[in-house]
Design an enzyme around this catalytic site. Structure first.
Site, PDB file in Angstrom:
ATOM      1  N   TYR A 276     -16.117  40.698 -35.139  1.00  0.00           N
ATOM      2  CA  TYR A 276     -17.197  40.120 -35.956  1.00  0.00           C
ATOM      3  C   TYR A 276     -18.439  39.997 -35.084  1.00  0.00           C
ATOM      4  O   TYR A 276     -18.370  39.567 -33.936  1.00  0.00           O
ATOM      5  CB  TYR A 276     -16.773  38.734 -36.454  1.00  0.00           C
ATOM      6  CG  TYR A 276     -17.830  38.011 -37.260  1.00  0.00           C
ATOM      7  CD1 TYR A 276     -18.186  38.441 -38.535  1.00  0.00           C
ATOM      8  CD2 TYR A 276     -18.456  36.867 -36.753  1.00  0.00           C
ATOM      9  CE1 TYR A 276     -19.138  37.760 -39.283  1.00  0.00           C
ATOM     10  CE2 TYR A 276     -19.413  36.180 -37.492  1.00  0.00           C
ATOM     11  CZ  TYR A 276     -19.747  36.626 -38.753  1.00  0.00           C
ATOM     12  OH  TYR A 276     -20.694  35.953 -39.486  1.00  0.00           O
TER      13      TYR A 276
ATOM     14  N   ASP B 277     -20.794  42.071 -27.139  1.00  0.00           N
ATOM     15  CA  ASP B 277     -21.085  40.867 -27.909  1.00  0.00           C
ATOM     16  C   ASP B 277     -20.325  39.725 -27.246  1.00  0.00           C
ATOM     17  O   ASP B 277     -19.138  39.529 -27.496  1.00  0.00           O
ATOM     18  CB  ASP B 277     -20.661  41.060 -29.364  1.00  0.00           C
ATOM     19  CG  ASP B 277     -20.909  39.805 -30.192  1.00  0.00           C
ATOM     20  OD1 ASP B 277     -21.258  38.769 -29.600  1.00  0.00           O
ATOM     21  OD2 ASP B 277     -20.739  39.871 -31.426  1.00  0.00           O
TER      22      ASP B 277
ATOM     23  N   LYS C  34     -23.607  30.677 -29.366  1.00  0.00           N
ATOM     24  CA  LYS C  34     -22.647  29.586 -29.173  1.00  0.00           C
ATOM     25  C   LYS C  34     -22.924  28.768 -27.892  1.00  0.00           C
ATOM     26  O   LYS C  34     -23.847  27.985 -27.879  1.00  0.00           O
ATOM     27  CB  LYS C  34     -21.223  30.133 -29.261  1.00  0.00           C
ATOM     28  CG  LYS C  34     -21.012  30.718 -30.685  1.00  0.00           C
ATOM     29  CD  LYS C  34     -19.615  31.023 -31.097  1.00  0.00           C
ATOM     30  CE  LYS C  34     -19.589  31.291 -32.595  1.00  0.00           C
ATOM     31  NZ  LYS C  34     -19.228  32.650 -32.979  1.00  0.00           N
TER      32      LYS C  34
HETATM   33  C1  LIG Z   1     -20.074  33.597 -33.978  1.00  0.00           C
HETATM   34  C2  LIG Z   1     -20.230  34.995 -33.610  1.00  0.00           C
HETATM   35  C3  LIG Z   1     -21.361  35.730 -33.973  1.00  0.00           C
HETATM   36  C4  LIG Z   1     -22.402  35.207 -34.898  1.00  0.00           C
HETATM   37  O1  LIG Z   1     -23.081  34.125 -34.369  1.00  0.00           O
HETATM   38  P1  LIG Z   1     -23.870  33.143 -35.361  1.00  0.00           P
HETATM   39  O2  LIG Z   1     -24.556  32.199 -34.448  1.00  0.00           O
HETATM   40  O3  LIG Z   1     -22.818  32.510 -36.219  1.00  0.00           O
HETATM   41  O4  LIG Z   1     -24.799  33.966 -36.159  1.00  0.00           O
HETATM   42  C5  LIG Z   1     -21.517  37.005 -33.451  1.00  0.00           C
HETATM   43  N1  LIG Z   1     -20.594  37.539 -32.647  1.00  0.00           N
HETATM   44  C6  LIG Z   1     -19.479  36.872 -32.289  1.00  0.00           C
HETATM   45  C7  LIG Z   1     -18.499  37.505 -31.354  1.00  0.00           C
HETATM   46  C8  LIG Z   1     -19.249  35.589 -32.778  1.00  0.00           C
HETATM   47  O5  LIG Z   1     -18.127  34.950 -32.462  1.00  0.00           O
END
Ligand SMILES: *Cc1c(COP(=O)(O)O)cnc(C)c1O
Length: 431
Positions: free
Chosen positions: A144, A239, A267
């Site tokens: 994701y 990511d 995060k």
């Molecule tokens: C949470 C998450 C996102 C999205 O971040 P948001 O601040 O919720 O938009 C993207 N990549 C990864 C791996 C995530 O865990």
């Protein structure tokens, strides 16, 4: 457990907010109970509107590596707020933040702050496309990367839970340039490169998958992605929105010794405020507006309050590198405890762990691929979740998320979690 106040607020919220929540997983849909509404958090604990206390293994989905309302992080916030919360003009803390990130990350030389992980990945992909002048990207099923259109194709996290392969509203035109490969399967990547190598701008990957439950990279997978992108002149985007500053002070790239061209953060980088960032090699980052032609902007990007709390969080991690040993120790403690209980109870379950990240799946292992994740008994997870929350243990309300541990979680808290797990698994075993 009395949750009448939560129920009342939930009913009222549903009138004005779709599903009563501002992010779908919070609605508890996949575990089949009404959501609890949180009133406050301190350390490893949250308290709901009815006054129930929970040991929190969600930790705001990752940002709170020091636990809730950490005194040290929040110590000067009052002073900062009094100076104003946003100017739409540059401030010194943004420079300090950027410098700190480049010091901590093995590969980031320049960085741009944004407001969420979604924004970070979306912008990094635009940049990779602008830099390579190619259109196509590769993502992995079950990974994701936020909810931007071109990444909502057979995606994980919330969409995985709700079994929506592709969201309505995302056009075919948008997703036609997103190619989907299988996580931990280098051959699936090689095949696509052999066919379309000169059209591929980038691979985006979670170096440890954290949005289909925790699925660590198999040996050689990240290294293989590094080599193949180099060979074809494509950009490797890590990511690190979850893994950044969690697996180690330098994220997954320091932990595994494989560096990316561009890296996305979110995060932990905001310490609980809405912050994201993307960065990488100077040569690529200099393509970003206003230096270069790739446009990207943000009214609240780098706002001083978020930067202050984010900076303090990262600095505390940089200054206390031993915290990672301690966090990993706790994760190992949980892993061993859970495995022992699974054996003892005799239930089909598997614990996956990568450093401090771990999760428990209701199916036989090994779980290395998306299709293996999909074999999990989500109904059983729902029953487990309900038993656990009634014992004061707040887990993610979805099988496809990790167990988040913070500095504030003590061995005593972990033991309480393990005791609750033993009781809960014994109850659900026969259902
Ligand atoms: C949470 C998450 C996102 C999205 O971040 P948001 O601040 O919720 O938009 C993207 N990549 C990864 C791996 C995530 O865990």
């Amino acid at each position: 457990m009395n949750t009448s106040k939560s129920k009342e607020i939930y009913e009222k919220s549903k009138i004005y907010i779709p599903g009563g929540v501002n992010s779908p997983v919070r609605a508890f849909n996949s575990v089949g109970i009404d959501p609890i509404f949180i009133n406050r958090g301190t350390g490893s604990k949250v308290y709901d509107e009815d006054g129930n206390e929970y040991i929190d293994f969600i930790c705001s989905w990752g940002p709170l590596i020091f636990g809730h309302s950490n005194e040290d992080i929040l110590s000067d916030v009052d002073e900062i707020i009094k100076r104003g919360t946003s100017y739409g003009m540059p401030t010194e803390i943004e420079y300090k933040m950027a410098k700190l990130i480049t010091q901590m990350s093995p590969s980031v030389e320049m960085v741009r702050m944004v407001n969420s992980g979604t924004e970070a990945t979306m912008s990094a992909i635009r940049l990779a496309r602008g830099y390579t002048r190619r259109d196509k990207i590769i993502k992995f099923e079950g990974c994701y990367h936020g909810h931007s259109d071109s990444l909502l194709v057979k995606t994980g996290s919330g969409a995985l839970t709700f079994s929506i392969p592709t969201s309505p509203g995302v056009t075919e035109g948008t997703t036609k340039d997103t190619l989907v490969c299988t996580y931990n399967d280098l051959d699936s990547v090689k095949k696509v490169f052999e066919e379309k190598g000169d059209e591929i701008a980038a691979i985006i990957v979670e170096p440890v998958a954290g949005n289909m439950g925790v699925v660590p990279p198999t040996k050689g997978f990240l290294q293989g992605l590094r080599e193949i992108t180099k060979e074809y002149g494509a950009i490797l985007i890590f990511d690190e929105v979850i893994t950044g500053f969690r697996l180690s002070s330098g994220g997954a790239q320091k932990y595994y010794g494989v560096t990316s061209d561009l890296t996305c953060y979110g995060k932990i980088i905001g310490g609980g405020l809405p912050v994201g960032a993307y960065g990488g090699k100077k040569e690529i980052m200099n393509m970003v507006s206003p230096v270069g032609p790739v446009y990207q902007a943000g009214t609240l990007s780098g706002n001083p309050l978020a930067m202050y709390i984010g900076y303090k969080t990262l600095k505390r991690l940089q200054d206390n590198d031993e915290i990672y040993k301690s966090l990993e120790g706790k994760a190992i403690y949980l892993e061993q405890g859970l495995n022992k209980i699974i054996d003892e109870v005799g239930i089909e379950a598997t614990v996956n762990r990568a450093g401090v990240m771990l999760s428990m799946f209701f199916s036989e292992g090994p779980i290395e691929k998306y299709e293996e994740v999909m074999k999990c008994d989500t109904e059983r997870y729902g029953m487990f979740f309900k038993e656990m929350i009634s014992r004061g243990i707040l887990l993610a309300p979805s099988q496809y998320e990790g167990i988040f541990i913070s500095e504030a979680h003590t061995i005593e808290h972990l033991d309480k979690m393990l005791r609750a797990t033993r009781e809960s698994l014994n109850i659900i075993k026969n259902n």
